[in-house]
Design an enzyme around this catalytic site. Structure first.
Site, PDB file in Angstrom:
ATOM      1  N   HIS A 122       0.912  -1.084  -0.033  1.00 52.19           N
ATOM      2  CA  HIS A 122       0.085  -0.042  -0.006  1.00 52.19           C
ATOM      3  C   HIS A 122       0.958   1.295   0.134  1.00 52.19           C
ATOM      4  O   HIS A 122       1.993   1.302   0.148  1.00 52.19           O
ATOM      5  CB  HIS A 122      -0.915   0.041   1.350  1.00 52.19           C
ATOM      6  CG  HIS A 122      -0.117   0.159   2.406  1.00 52.19           C
ATOM      7  ND1 HIS A 122       0.111  -0.643   3.164  1.00 52.19           N
ATOM      8  CD2 HIS A 122       0.326   1.230   3.058  1.00 52.19           C
ATOM      9  CE1 HIS A 122       0.908  -0.297   4.428  1.00 52.19           C
ATOM     10  NE2 HIS A 122       0.754   0.975   4.303  1.00 52.19           N
ATOM     11  N   LEU A 123       0.218   2.288  -0.083  1.00 51.36           N
ATOM     12  CA  LEU A 123       0.877   3.736  -0.221  1.00 51.36           C
ATOM     13  C   LEU A 123       0.307   4.736   0.883  1.00 51.36           C
ATOM     14  O   LEU A 123      -1.166   4.937   0.831  1.00 51.36           O
ATOM     15  CB  LEU A 123       0.801   4.291  -1.506  1.00 51.36           C
ATOM     16  CG  LEU A 123       1.539   3.611  -2.703  1.00 51.36           C
ATOM     17  CD1 LEU A 123       0.647   2.924  -3.452  1.00 51.36           C
ATOM     18  CD2 LEU A 123       2.417   4.645  -3.463  1.00 51.36           C
ATOM     19  N   GLN A 166      10.473   6.087  12.473  1.00 50.24           N
ATOM     20  CA  GLN A 166      11.145   7.663  13.187  1.00 50.24           C
ATOM     21  C   GLN A 166      12.096   6.914  14.425  1.00 50.24           C
ATOM     22  O   GLN A 166      13.108   7.712  14.582  1.00 50.24           O
ATOM     23  CB  GLN A 166      10.048   8.496  13.841  1.00 50.24           C
ATOM     24  CG  GLN A 166       9.204   9.012  12.591  1.00 50.24           C
ATOM     25  CD  GLN A 166       7.910   9.894  13.159  1.00 50.24           C
ATOM     26  OE1 GLN A 166       7.761   9.782  14.128  1.00 50.24           O
ATOM     27  NE2 GLN A 166       7.809  10.614  12.526  1.00 50.24           N
ATOM     28  N   ASP A 206       6.481  17.062   2.615  1.00 52.75           N
ATOM     29  CA  ASP A 206       7.120  16.650   1.417  1.00 52.75           C
ATOM     30  C   ASP A 206       7.408  15.019   1.553  1.00 52.75           C
ATOM     31  O   ASP A 206       8.507  14.599   1.672  1.00 52.75           O
ATOM     32  CB  ASP A 206       8.793  17.402   1.471  1.00 52.75           C
ATOM     33  CG  ASP A 206       8.599  18.798   1.083  1.00 52.75           C
ATOM     34  OD1 ASP A 206       7.884  19.418   0.548  1.00 52.75           O
ATOM     35  OD2 ASP A 206       9.408  19.403   2.142  1.00 52.75           O
ATOM     36  N   SER A 208       7.556  11.131   1.049  1.00 52.72           N
ATOM     37  CA  SER A 208       8.047  10.037  -0.219  1.00 52.72           C
ATOM     38  C   SER A 208       6.991   9.034  -0.381  1.00 52.72           C
ATOM     39  O   SER A 208       6.959   7.906   0.561  1.00 52.72           O
ATOM     40  CB  SER A 208       9.564   9.561   0.332  1.00 52.72           C
ATOM     41  OG  SER A 208       9.773   8.761  -0.682  1.00 52.72           O
ATOM     42  N   HIS A 210       5.491   5.659  -1.370  1.00 58.47           N
ATOM     43  CA  HIS A 210       6.146   4.517  -1.669  1.00 58.47           C
ATOM     44  C   HIS A 210       5.439   2.957  -1.330  1.00 58.47           C
ATOM     45  O   HIS A 210       4.615   3.225  -0.260  1.00 58.47           O
ATOM     46  CB  HIS A 210       7.609   4.465  -1.141  1.00 58.47           C
ATOM     47  CG  HIS A 210       7.562   4.213   0.461  1.00 58.47           C
ATOM     48  ND1 HIS A 210       7.115   5.348   1.284  1.00 58.47           N
ATOM     49  CD2 HIS A 210       7.652   3.186   1.317  1.00 58.47           C
ATOM     50  CE1 HIS A 210       7.196   4.988   2.570  1.00 58.47           C
ATOM     51  NE2 HIS A 210       7.573   3.479   2.657  1.00 58.47           N
TER      52      HIS A 210
END
Length: 267
Positions: A122-123, A166, A206, A208, A210
């Site tokens: 999934h994204l 994180q 911003d 990413s 993926h």
């Protein structure tokens, strides 16, 4: 080159959860404005366990057992009535996609043997957030209203990239989106509006976008970046018809809250 911060996964639970540390929950206040739950609610008398046990599964999220999740540890503790919630686009891969993974992942495992293949793809459109049980349906309805005008779109994810969560307790091998980025940003913008209505954490700046292909416990960036990353990208680029294989259609947005799934088809 340092690994990119992960856009969406928890250090525990299913691979459909997103990465976040959330404190407190909230719901819409009067007139549509948001407010933190009143401290008055903490003054209510607790319901006896004998009564709660008569209604299993009504407000509790699924119990977490790290032994069932490859040793992953929950980022924030489970509390009664709190449901970890995540919004994402399912990756509906083409038929030959597993063939690419059969070549790509063993090569990565030669550098990091503990890498484990993802069971689903999934994204992420959100971090993981915590909802009170009684806010799940209003939250999902708000998402449906926001998603109603969005059309399906094609996107390509073909750039190999290494990610960590994180806390750097998990590492991921992913394919980053290289076309269709603007459409994903538009979706995130609307999801963020809903999160703000419920006073919840919005998505990363911003991001990413993926698809994570494999993961492992710990920080494996040093082993996977550099030579390994270059070789993995060459495998993707040289795979037969990879350009068409990795160009797929986003057909729906999905929300997972605890063990419940809600689908919002795009037009």
């Amino acid at each position: 080159m340092s690994a990119a911060p992960l856009v969406g996964y928890s250090s525990s639970g299913s691979e459909d959860e997103a990465e976040a540390a959330v404190t407190g929950q909230a719901g819409p206040g009067p007139g549509g404005h948001c407010r933190v739950q009143s401290p008055l609610s903490n003054e209510r008398f607790p319901v006896p366990d004998s009564v709660l046990n008569m209604f299993p599964g009504t407000e509790d999220g699924p119990e977490d057992d790290s032994a069932k999740h490859g040793g992953r540890v929950r980022t924030f503790p489970h509390e009664r009535g709190n449901w970890v919630t995540h919004v994402y686009v399912p990756y509906e891969a083409r038929e030959e996609f597993p063939d690419l993974l059969d070549v790509l992942l063993p090569h990565a495992q030669a550098y990091v043997p503990r890498l484990v293949r993802m069971e689903a793809f999934h994204l992420s459109l959100s971090q993981s957030v915590v909802l009170r049980h009684h806010w799940i349906l209003p939250f999902v309805q708000a998402l449906k209203d926001r998603m109603a005008s969005f059309e399906r779109f094609l996107f390509t994810a073909n750039r190999v990239k290494i990610y960590t969560n994180q806390e750097k307790t998990r590492t991921f091998v992913g394919l980053e989106v290289t076309s269709g980025y603007a459409q994903f940003l538009d979706l995130v913008s609307e999801v963020d509006r809903v999160l703000e209505e419920f006073d919840l954490t919005t998505f990363y700046q911003d991001p990413s976008f993926h698809i994570s292909l494999a993961w492992c416990v710990g920080d494996a960036c040093l082993q996977l970046e550099g030579q390994c990353l270059q070789e993995l990208q060459e495998i993707v680029d040289e795979f037969e018809d990879s350009e068409m294989l990795l160009r797929v259609q986003a057909k729906q947005v999905r929300c997972k809250s605890g063990n419940k799934f809600f689908s919002m088809p795009l037009k």
